[in-house]
Scaffold this active site. Structure first.
Site, PDB file in Angstrom:
ATOM      1  N   ASP A 112      -8.778   2.554  -3.594  1.00 42.85           N
ATOM      2  CA  ASP A 112      -8.309   3.188  -2.590  1.00 42.85           C
ATOM      3  C   ASP A 112      -7.976   4.946  -1.700  1.00 42.85           C
ATOM      4  OD1 ASP A 112      -6.708   3.489   0.522  1.00 42.85           O
ATOM      5  OD2 ASP A 112      -5.633   3.695  -0.410  1.00 42.85           O
TER       6      ASP A 112
ATOM      7  N   ASP B 298       0.692   2.737   4.402  1.00 41.28           N
ATOM      8  CA  ASP B 298      -0.147   3.428   3.565  1.00 41.28           C
ATOM      9  C   ASP B 298       0.982   4.809   3.210  1.00 41.28           C
ATOM     10  OD1 ASP B 298      -2.191   5.105   2.299  1.00 41.28           O
ATOM     11  OD2 ASP B 298      -3.432   4.496   4.252  1.00 41.28           O
TER      12      ASP B 298
ATOM     13  N   ASN C 226      -6.576   8.740   7.596  1.00 39.52           N
ATOM     14  CA  ASN C 226      -7.730   7.738   7.524  1.00 39.52           C
ATOM     15  C   ASN C 226      -7.540   6.721   6.440  1.00 39.52           C
ATOM     16  OD1 ASN C 226     -10.506   7.428   7.013  1.00 39.52           O
ATOM     17  ND2 ASN C 226     -10.330   9.193   5.336  1.00 39.52           N
TER      18      ASN C 226
ATOM     19  N   HIS D 198       2.738  14.488   1.271  1.00 36.20           N
ATOM     20  CA  HIS D 198       1.971  15.602   0.980  1.00 36.20           C
ATOM     21  C   HIS D 198       2.689  16.392   0.808  1.00 36.20           C
ATOM     22  CE1 HIS D 198      -2.360  14.127   0.320  1.00 36.20           C
ATOM     23  NE2 HIS D 198      -2.154  13.624   1.966  1.00 36.20           N
TER      24      HIS D 198
ATOM     25  N   HIS E 155       0.726  -1.348  -0.266  1.00 32.34           N
ATOM     26  CA  HIS E 155       0.195   0.294   0.435  1.00 32.34           C
ATOM     27  C   HIS E 155       1.293   0.901   0.134  1.00 32.34           C
ATOM     28  CE1 HIS E 155      -4.128   1.799   1.097  1.00 32.34           C
ATOM     29  NE2 HIS E 155      -3.561   2.622   0.783  1.00 32.34           N
TER      30      HIS E 155
ATOM     31  N   ASN F 187      -4.322   5.892  -6.990  1.00 31.29           N
ATOM     32  CA  ASN F 187      -5.877   7.466  -7.451  1.00 31.29           C
ATOM     33  C   ASN F 187      -4.340   8.299  -7.604  1.00 31.29           C
ATOM     34  OD1 ASN F 187      -3.903   7.127  -4.147  1.00 31.29           O
ATOM     35  ND2 ASN F 187      -5.715   8.171  -3.328  1.00 31.29           N
TER      36      ASN F 187
ATOM     37  N   HIS G 241     -10.750  -0.280   0.667  1.00 28.36           N
ATOM     38  CA  HIS G 241     -10.865   1.484   2.145  1.00 28.36           C
ATOM     39  C   HIS G 241     -12.087   0.927   2.764  1.00 28.36           C
ATOM     40  CE1 HIS G 241      -9.369   5.247   2.843  1.00 28.36           C
ATOM     41  NE2 HIS G 241     -10.608   5.150   3.256  1.00 28.36           N
TER      42      HIS G 241
ATOM     43  N   HIS H 173       0.899   5.088  -1.547  1.00 31.57           N
ATOM     44  CA  HIS H 173       1.139   6.091  -2.850  1.00 31.57           C
ATOM     45  C   HIS H 173       1.521   6.392  -3.553  1.00 31.57           C
ATOM     46  CE1 HIS H 173      -3.239   5.392  -2.093  1.00 31.57           C
ATOM     47  NE2 HIS H 173      -2.943   5.733  -0.785  1.00 31.57           N
TER      48      HIS H 173
HETATM   49 ZN   LIG Z   1      -7.396   4.363   2.146  1.00 32.49          ZN
HETATM   50 ZN   LIG Z   2      -4.268   4.615   1.514  1.00 32.92          ZN
END
Ligand SMILES: [Zn+2]
Ligand SMILES: [Zn+2]
Length: 438
Positions: free
Chosen positions: A151, A304, A277, A308, A59, A93, A178, A61
């Site tokens: 997700d 996760d 989250n 940012h 997981h 995403n 998610h 991003h």
């Molecule tokens: Zn998530």
């Molecule tokens: Zn995530």
């Protein structure tokens, strides 16, 4: 590169192996693990270090394409190898989302060009992540996606989730959920409980996660497909997984290092690096999750990793985006907070971070068996260090800055190539092979 790693303690949960041994790497794969191996290749003296199969993050991003100011495939994979990861699974995403073949192919090509570790794309469940119609799973699978997930967003429509499980089940890849009911979340920004009340902030109840977990367990049971639940954080969620397993439902799940280490009490500092989250839960939930990790209910630890930009997080708590980075600190946090505190042993931690993730998404790696890819992390369990705000990631949104942790990744080898060395100024002691006497 051929390399012989000597004098290390080798921990490989895939073979239940934990002993002092040498590891021989030839042509990018593990050739042999054993005592006193002789080979005329470069030798790395790893005395005092632990050799484990490289970590695999289910997981991550990576933000590319579309949000390269937060992270890129290049910077995200540099962060990965700095954390002992030899492979990361990239969430869909992005902008545009990875809901069609061209995006998957772009990610794979960029990772091959500029990546420091392996990148396995996760395709979107729904077109545009809109939760309305399914993406073309067979196409995504053929292009290289290893799982499917929206997700960042839950799949609110139960019928769509059912169809997703059926379709993914036919292709034998997991749907990663998610688990969140946005109506129950209702704009909340932290865990609903004592501290959200004290701070006057909108709460996200545990039920927001638990009701969706319950629904999806039922749908996984009905469709006999593989449901993988992302970042579980509540006692009710892990209880549901426990009873689903007993009923023979094909469910797997992951938790994050931050949900294992931190609680909502810390949000009193109003640091936006504590906003993610699902949110940090209460101590009661944290304890239930720790219990579930010790008793085997939880299959994997995933980061996760959600980078940012500093400016995006440098706002009021209510307005800040959800998410924190995690690749570079995951092992150290888990070693310091779980292994040192005897919640689990080192073997189980390596299983949670490497062997089990490989199995869950059916990926190469997670093992030091002969013939496996030479994906390896070298660890120093005695080294204590303070987490600073300098990361390989483009972002620095970590709540662990300033923490002193024990246990550190010192080098990472991907496909036999050294991709990370903590002390580049004083590199690991590699010696050339001795000339053979004629
Ligand atoms: Zn998530
Ligand atoms: Zn995530």
């Amino acid at each position: 590169m051929n390399l012989l790693i000597t004098n290390a303690r080798v921990v490989d949960p895939s073979q239940d192996f934990d002993a002092k041994a040498d590891v021989l790497i030839e042509n990018g794969v593990i050739a042999e693990v054993g005592k006193k191996i002789r080979a005329a290749v470069d030798t790395l003296d790893a005395a005092g270090l632990i050799v484990v199969p490289g970590f695999i993050d289910l997981h991550t991003h990576l933000r590319e394409p579309g949000q390269e100011h937060k992270e890129t495939i290049a910077s995200g994979t540099r962060a990965a190898v700095a954390g002992g990861y030899t492979a990361v699974c990239a969430m869909a995403n992005t902008i545009p989302p990875n809901d069609e073949r061209a995006v998957t192919e772009m990610i794979i090509a960029e990772a091959a060009r500029n990546g420091s570790c392996r990148v396995y794309p996760i395709g979107a469940v729904s077109r545009g992540l809109k939760g309305e119609e399914l993406a073309e799973f067979a196409d995504l699978r053929a292009a290289g996606c290893v799982a499917l997930s929206d997700d960042g967003k839950p799949i609110a429509n139960a019928q769509l989730m059912r169809r997703a499980l059926e379709y993914a089940g036919m292709l034998q890849i997991p749907v990663v959920a998610h688990e969140e009911d946005l109506n129950l979340t209702d704009g909340g920004v932290m865990h609903e409980g004592l501290y959200s009340t004290l701070l006057g902030m909108g709460g996200i109840p545990a039920a927001s996660e638990e009701t969706m977990v319950a629904r999806d367990v039922i749908l996984a049971h009905m469709t006999r497909a593989h449901l993988h639940m992302a970042h579980l954080s509540t006692s009710g969620a892990v209880d549901a997984v426990r009873s689903a397993r007993r009923a023979g439902v094909h469910v797997t799940c992951e938790v994050t290092p931050h949900h294992l280490a931190l609680t909502d009490e810390m949000v009193q500092s109003f640091s936006t690096n504590l906003k993610m989250n699902p949110p940090l839960r209460s101590e009661e939930h944290r304890k239930a999750v720790l219990e579930a990790i010790a008793d085997g209910t939880i299959d994997a630890i995933a980061t996760d990793h959600a980078p940012h930009h500093f400016d995006e997080k440098n706002v009021e708590f209510d307005l800040a985006p959800f998410g924190i980075i995690g690749l570079e600190t995951a092992f150290s946090i888990c070693h310091d907070r779980l292994v040192r505190k005897r919640v689990i042993d080192l073997r189980r931690l390596i299983e949670l971070m490497s062997t089990a993730p490989a199995r869950i998404f059916n990926l190469p790696g997670g093992s030091l068996r002969a013939g496996s890819p030479a994906d390896i992390a070298l660890l120093n369990l005695d080294e204590r260090f303070q987490v600073t705000n300098t990361f390989q990631s483009k972002a620095s949104n970590s709540p662990f800055i300033g923490e002193t942790l024990q246990g550190r990744v010192v080098a990472t080898i991907v496909g036999g190539a050294l991709q990370y060395d903590l002390r580049e100024q004083a590199p690991l002691p590699v010696s050339k092979p001795r000339k053979k006497k004629r």
